[in-house]
Scaffold this motif. Structure first.
Motif, PDB file in Angstrom:
ATOM      1  N   ARG A 161       0.906  -1.184   0.092  1.00 54.04           N
ATOM      2  CA  ARG A 161       0.062   0.008  -0.156  1.00 54.04           C
ATOM      3  C   ARG A 161       1.018   1.515   0.009  1.00 54.04           C
ATOM      4  N   MET A 162       1.797   1.032   0.457  1.00 54.62           N
ATOM      5  CA  MET A 162       3.161   2.171   0.555  1.00 54.62           C
ATOM      6  C   MET A 162       4.519   1.698   0.617  1.00 54.62           C
ATOM      7  N   LEU A 163       5.055   2.506  -0.248  1.00 52.49           N
ATOM      8  CA  LEU A 163       6.578   2.075  -0.604  1.00 52.49           C
ATOM      9  C   LEU A 163       7.465   3.050   0.097  1.00 52.49           C
ATOM     10  N   LEU A 164       8.446   2.852   0.621  1.00 57.42           N
ATOM     11  CA  LEU A 164       9.583   3.591   1.203  1.00 57.42           C
ATOM     12  C   LEU A 164      10.860   3.328   0.305  1.00 57.42           C
ATOM     13  N   LEU A 165      11.326   4.310  -0.468  1.00 55.72           N
ATOM     14  CA  LEU A 165      12.365   4.032  -1.321  1.00 55.72           C
ATOM     15  C   LEU A 165      13.575   4.778  -0.831  1.00 55.72           C
ATOM     16  N   ASP A 166      14.751   4.323  -0.584  1.00 54.14           N
ATOM     17  CA  ASP A 166      15.907   4.782  -0.205  1.00 54.14           C
ATOM     18  C   ASP A 166      16.850   5.093  -1.068  1.00 54.14           C
ATOM     19  N   GLU A 167      17.212   6.299  -1.525  1.00 50.68           N
ATOM     20  CA  GLU A 167      18.199   6.650  -2.514  1.00 50.68           C
ATOM     21  C   GLU A 167      18.285   5.971  -3.607  1.00 50.68           C
ATOM     22  N   PRO A 168      16.991   5.712  -4.438  1.00 52.10           N
ATOM     23  CA  PRO A 168      16.997   5.016  -5.672  1.00 52.10           C
ATOM     24  C   PRO A 168      17.934   5.144  -6.690  1.00 52.10           C
ATOM     25  N   SER A 169      18.119   6.590  -6.998  1.00 52.39           N
ATOM     26  CA  SER A 169      19.414   6.906  -7.880  1.00 52.39           C
ATOM     27  C   SER A 169      20.635   6.782  -7.673  1.00 52.39           C
ATOM     28  N   MET A 170      21.004   6.401  -6.352  1.00 52.25           N
ATOM     29  CA  MET A 170      22.373   6.449  -5.889  1.00 52.25           C
ATOM     30  C   MET A 170      23.179   5.431  -6.738  1.00 52.25           C
ATOM     31  N   GLY A 171      24.438   6.043  -7.214  1.00 51.44           N
ATOM     32  CA  GLY A 171      25.462   5.084  -8.019  1.00 51.44           C
ATOM     33  C   GLY A 171      24.803   4.812  -9.274  1.00 51.44           C
ATOM     34  N   LEU A 172      23.805   5.363 -10.012  1.00 51.60           N
ATOM     35  CA  LEU A 172      23.432   4.947 -11.164  1.00 51.60           C
ATOM     36  C   LEU A 172      23.922   5.717 -12.300  1.00 51.60           C
ATOM     37  N   ALA A 173      24.045   5.470 -13.649  1.00 52.04           N
ATOM     38  CA  ALA A 173      24.237   6.284 -14.776  1.00 52.04           C
ATOM     39  C   ALA A 173      23.042   6.954 -15.257  1.00 52.04           C
ATOM     40  N   PRO A 174      23.045   8.342 -15.709  1.00 53.52           N
ATOM     41  CA  PRO A 174      22.046   9.009 -15.895  1.00 53.52           C
ATOM     42  C   PRO A 174      20.773   8.452 -16.594  1.00 53.52           C
ATOM     43  N   LEU A 175      21.015   7.774 -17.359  1.00 53.52           N
ATOM     44  CA  LEU A 175      19.909   7.126 -18.128  1.00 53.52           C
ATOM     45  C   LEU A 175      19.013   6.141 -17.478  1.00 53.52           C
ATOM     46  N   MET A 176      20.086   5.412 -16.417  1.00 55.17           N
ATOM     47  CA  MET A 176      19.184   4.483 -15.296  1.00 55.17           C
ATOM     48  C   MET A 176      18.366   5.317 -14.571  1.00 55.17           C
ATOM     49  N   VAL A 177      19.172   6.465 -14.137  1.00 55.37           N
ATOM     50  CA  VAL A 177      18.306   7.244 -13.068  1.00 55.37           C
ATOM     51  C   VAL A 177      16.821   7.813 -13.631  1.00 55.37           C
ATOM     52  N   GLN A 178      16.988   8.025 -15.032  1.00 54.89           N
ATOM     53  CA  GLN A 178      15.577   8.545 -15.574  1.00 54.89           C
ATOM     54  C   GLN A 178      14.575   7.530 -15.476  1.00 54.89           C
ATOM     55  N   LYS A 179      15.141   6.072 -15.912  1.00 55.56           N
ATOM     56  CA  LYS A 179      14.369   5.081 -15.924  1.00 55.56           C
ATOM     57  C   LYS A 179      13.665   4.715 -14.606  1.00 55.56           C
ATOM     58  N   VAL A 180      14.582   4.793 -13.512  1.00 59.27           N
ATOM     59  CA  VAL A 180      14.088   4.533 -12.188  1.00 59.27           C
ATOM     60  C   VAL A 180      12.993   5.751 -11.682  1.00 59.27           C
ATOM     61  N   PHE A 181      13.229   6.959 -12.220  1.00 60.41           N
ATOM     62  CA  PHE A 181      12.153   7.844 -11.669  1.00 60.41           C
ATOM     63  C   PHE A 181      11.023   7.675 -12.485  1.00 60.41           C
ATOM     64  N   GLU A 182      11.155   7.490 -13.653  1.00 61.67           N
ATOM     65  CA  GLU A 182       9.814   6.969 -14.373  1.00 61.67           C
ATOM     66  C   GLU A 182       8.936   5.825 -13.716  1.00 61.67           C
ATOM     67  N   THR A 183       9.853   4.881 -13.441  1.00 63.00           N
ATOM     68  CA  THR A 183       9.111   3.773 -12.753  1.00 63.00           C
ATOM     69  C   THR A 183       8.540   4.212 -11.343  1.00 63.00           C
ATOM     70  N   VAL A 184       9.139   5.054 -10.747  1.00 61.99           N
ATOM     71  CA  VAL A 184       8.473   5.704  -9.403  1.00 61.99           C
ATOM     72  C   VAL A 184       7.152   6.393  -9.886  1.00 61.99           C
ATOM     73  N   LEU A 185       7.254   7.006 -10.649  1.00 62.94           N
ATOM     74  CA  LEU A 185       5.981   7.987 -11.074  1.00 62.94           C
ATOM     75  C   LEU A 185       4.889   7.087 -11.466  1.00 62.94           C
ATOM     76  N   ALA A 186       5.288   5.968 -12.257  1.00 59.76           N
ATOM     77  CA  ALA A 186       4.327   4.871 -12.983  1.00 59.76           C
ATOM     78  C   ALA A 186       3.597   4.207 -11.662  1.00 59.76           C
ATOM     79  N   VAL A 187       4.372   3.632 -10.477  1.00 59.08           N
ATOM     80  CA  VAL A 187       4.007   3.162  -9.370  1.00 59.08           C
ATOM     81  C   VAL A 187       3.096   4.049  -8.594  1.00 59.08           C
ATOM     82  N   SER A 188       3.575   5.233  -8.590  1.00 57.73           N
ATOM     83  CA  SER A 188       2.517   6.240  -7.733  1.00 57.73           C
ATOM     84  C   SER A 188       1.223   6.371  -8.470  1.00 57.73           C
ATOM     85  N   ARG A 189       1.131   6.489  -9.771  1.00 62.42           N
ATOM     86  CA  ARG A 189      -0.008   6.578 -10.479  1.00 62.42           C
ATOM     87  C   ARG A 189      -0.941   5.368 -10.304  1.00 62.42           C
TER      88      ARG A 189
END
Lengths: 243, 334
Positions: A161-189
């Protein structure tokens, strides 16, 4: 700041010590049902310790953690998952010796509905096709970005019901960071409530509805994410823009 | 050749028992990095519990075939040992989960002594003759009527052991509980974030190991025809050596180590007499020549030195390959 109508998670005067240091000095924080809220701050501000206090990985000194209307202060992590609160830990924490599929199966440990679990594994594979290609490989062989995908997919497997995300972008290449944030938004929606902890303040504030700024164990600023994004102090301190 | 074949058969029989006991050590080590030195005593309690049941059933002249009596006795021994294993974990080891490594180790040795003396009170200090109710039938392996044989009991021991090992591997690699066991072994706090109750999984690991130990106890008793309150000590140490030989924490390692150790021990016992027979040197020493004319076997070490081999193996492994045959990453754990 307008508090959300129905808070799902609320921290009240939470104090947590970490290694003899008062890392979280009595903070108040609210995440409303269905919200995407971020907690930003510099390295060492106490963000991760806050999460550890919520999930019982670090003992709480005083204060209250309330989730779904229930006082869950000090409850061990495994009981929180059973109440629908899942966490993706810092550094991802995949089981390196288990295969990708086994990692996902562990994400669904609290569930009994075999067929639906099977379907959800396929759903995660749909989200991250790389994982499907490597389903029988051990997670330790994945790249950092792929491990982050796996960690998020695994957390979703509990149908939280709720997700706690701790530093999901840490140590990732910029393209991956983009992908991770897209996923976060999709999950939120999809209606999952999210508390996102990030050092990457700009990206975090862009996807969130509200934000909290943490400094030396205290919340120094809180409010609408768009507003924080344009706050001169935030811009100077976290966005690398001169005030 | 017949001696060799016979010792291989004996070694594999003994080795399968070692393997089953070694699995108990290695499973527990794998999940909590603890050497449960009381595991040998769990095996002993299994043997003695089954002994009591067999004696009671045969004494009451229960009209059951011998095999069924042994099966019933095993079915009683398994839950008894599981309860003992659970009690050890719950009362002695769990409170020490975060204590320095030495504390649970010393506790394990203390528990081992306590269990021995409880068994002494219950079953007396005497070696108890295990009722040989299953009629032993030898089958010849070669054409030689005096040559190597394998008995029905040996076959039963090997087959049962292999079946249990297969069952355990299936459990650990194919079931949700097994995956959870491996997850907890790798990272307990992340496992907690998955909703896994670590304490429950760890307790179950002890219980499963103890259940295997119970069956091993019945097999040892039936094979040697004797049971004793101290029988678990040496057996436990040897099985521990087998687990270290294979690489402690590694399931396949425990099985391989157990079988290898059994075979090494049997071959050692079978050949140590011949190899240390001083009469081979009688060409060089006149005194020996005289002595060997009357008695051709002047051996330095006889087969009673059998027990030494397990520990020679243990020492060699610790010196030359501390991680064991199949083990990895011991450096960060030892």
């Amino acid at each position: 700041m307008p508090a959300p109508a129905s808070p799902l998670l609320s921290l009240e005067a939470l104090k947590v010590a970490y290694g003899g240091i008062q890392a979280v000095k009595g903070i108040d924080l609210i995440v409303g049902d269905g919200e995407l809220v971020c907690l930003i701050g510099a390295n060492g501000a106490g963000k991760t310790t806050t999460l550890k206090g919520i999930t019982g990985l670090q003992p709480v000194q005083s204060g209250t953690v309330r989730y779904g209307g229930e006082d869950v202060t000090g409850l061990p992590a495994f009981q929180l998952v059973r109440r629908g609160l899942a966490m993706v830990p810092e550094g991802r924490g995949v089981f390196g010796g288990l295969t990708i599929e086994e990692n996902l199966a562990m994400g669904a440990y609290v569930r009994q509905d075999r067929d639906a679990i099977r379907a959800d594994i396929e759903r995660v594979y749909g989200l991250f096709p790389r994982l499907k290609e490597r389903r029988r490989q051990t997670a330790g062989t994945l790249s950092g970005g792929e491990q982050q995908m796996l960690a998020m997919g695994r957390a979703l497997m509990s149908r939280p019901r709720m997700l706690l995300l701790d530093e999901p972008s840490m140590g990732l290449a910029p393209l991956m960071v983009q992908k991770v944030f897209e996923t976060v938004l999709a999950v939120s929606r999809e209606g999952v409530t999210i508390l996102l902890i990030e050092q990457n303040a700009k990206l975090a504030l862009e996807v969130s509805s509200r934000g909290y700024v943490m400094e030396s164990g205290e919340i120094t600023l809180a409010g609408d994410a768009k507003m924080l994004l344009h706050d001169p102090k935030v811009r100077a301190a976290y966005l690398g823009v001169g005030a | 050749m017949d001696t060799f074949l016979q010792q291989i058969v004996n070694g594999l029989t003994l080795g399968s028992i070692y393997a089953i006991v070694a699995l108990g050590y290695t499973m527990v080590y794998g999940i909590v990095q603890l050497i449960n030195f009381a595991h040998g005593e769990v095996v002993m309690i299994g043997a003695l519990t089954a002994y009591s049941v067999i004696v009671a059933l045969t004494g009451a002249q229960v009209p059951l075939p011998a095999v069924a009596i042994v099966l019933v006795a095993t079915m009683v021994a398994i839950p008894v040992c599981m309860a003992v294993g659970y009690t050890l974990e719950r009362t002695a080891y769990r409170p020490l989960r975060r204590a320095p490594r030495l504390a649970p180790l010393i506790t394990a040795i203390g528990l081992s002594i306590i269990l021995q003396h409880l068994a002494l009170i219950v079953w007396s200090r005497n070696p108890l003759p295990y009722p040989q109710i299953i009629h032993t039938v030898p089958y010849h392996l070669t054409g030689n009527p005096n040559g190597a044989t394998i008995t029905n009991v040996q076959i039963a021991i090997v087959v049962t052991s292999v079946a249990m090992m297969a069952g355990l591997v299936t459990l650990v690699y194919r079931t949700k509980l097994g995956i959870a066991m491996r997850a907890v072994a790798q990272n307990p706090s992340i496992a907690g974030l998955m909703g896994i109750d670590n304490n429950r999984v760890i307790a179950l690991t002890f219980v499963i190991g103890a259940g295997l130990g119970a069956v091993a106890g019945v097999m040892v008793g039936s094979y040697y025809g004797i049971a004793h309150y101290q029988m678990g000590f040496l057996l436990g140490l040897k099985a521990f050596s087998a687990a270290v030989l294979g690489g402690i924490g590694n399931l396949a390692g425990a099985m391989l180590g157990g079988l290898l150790l059994g075979v090494i021990e049997a071959l050692g016992a079978g050949y140590v007499g011949d190899l240390t027979n001083l009469c081979q040197l009688s060409g060089w020493f006149d005194a020996l020549k005289v002595r060997c004319a009357t008695d051709p076997n002047v051996t330095l070490f006889g087969s009673n030195y059998q027990d030494v081999f397990a520990f020679i193996v243990l020492i060699l492994v610790l010196v030359f390959r501390p991680s064991g045959l199949l083990g990895e990453r011991v450096s960060d754990r030892a």
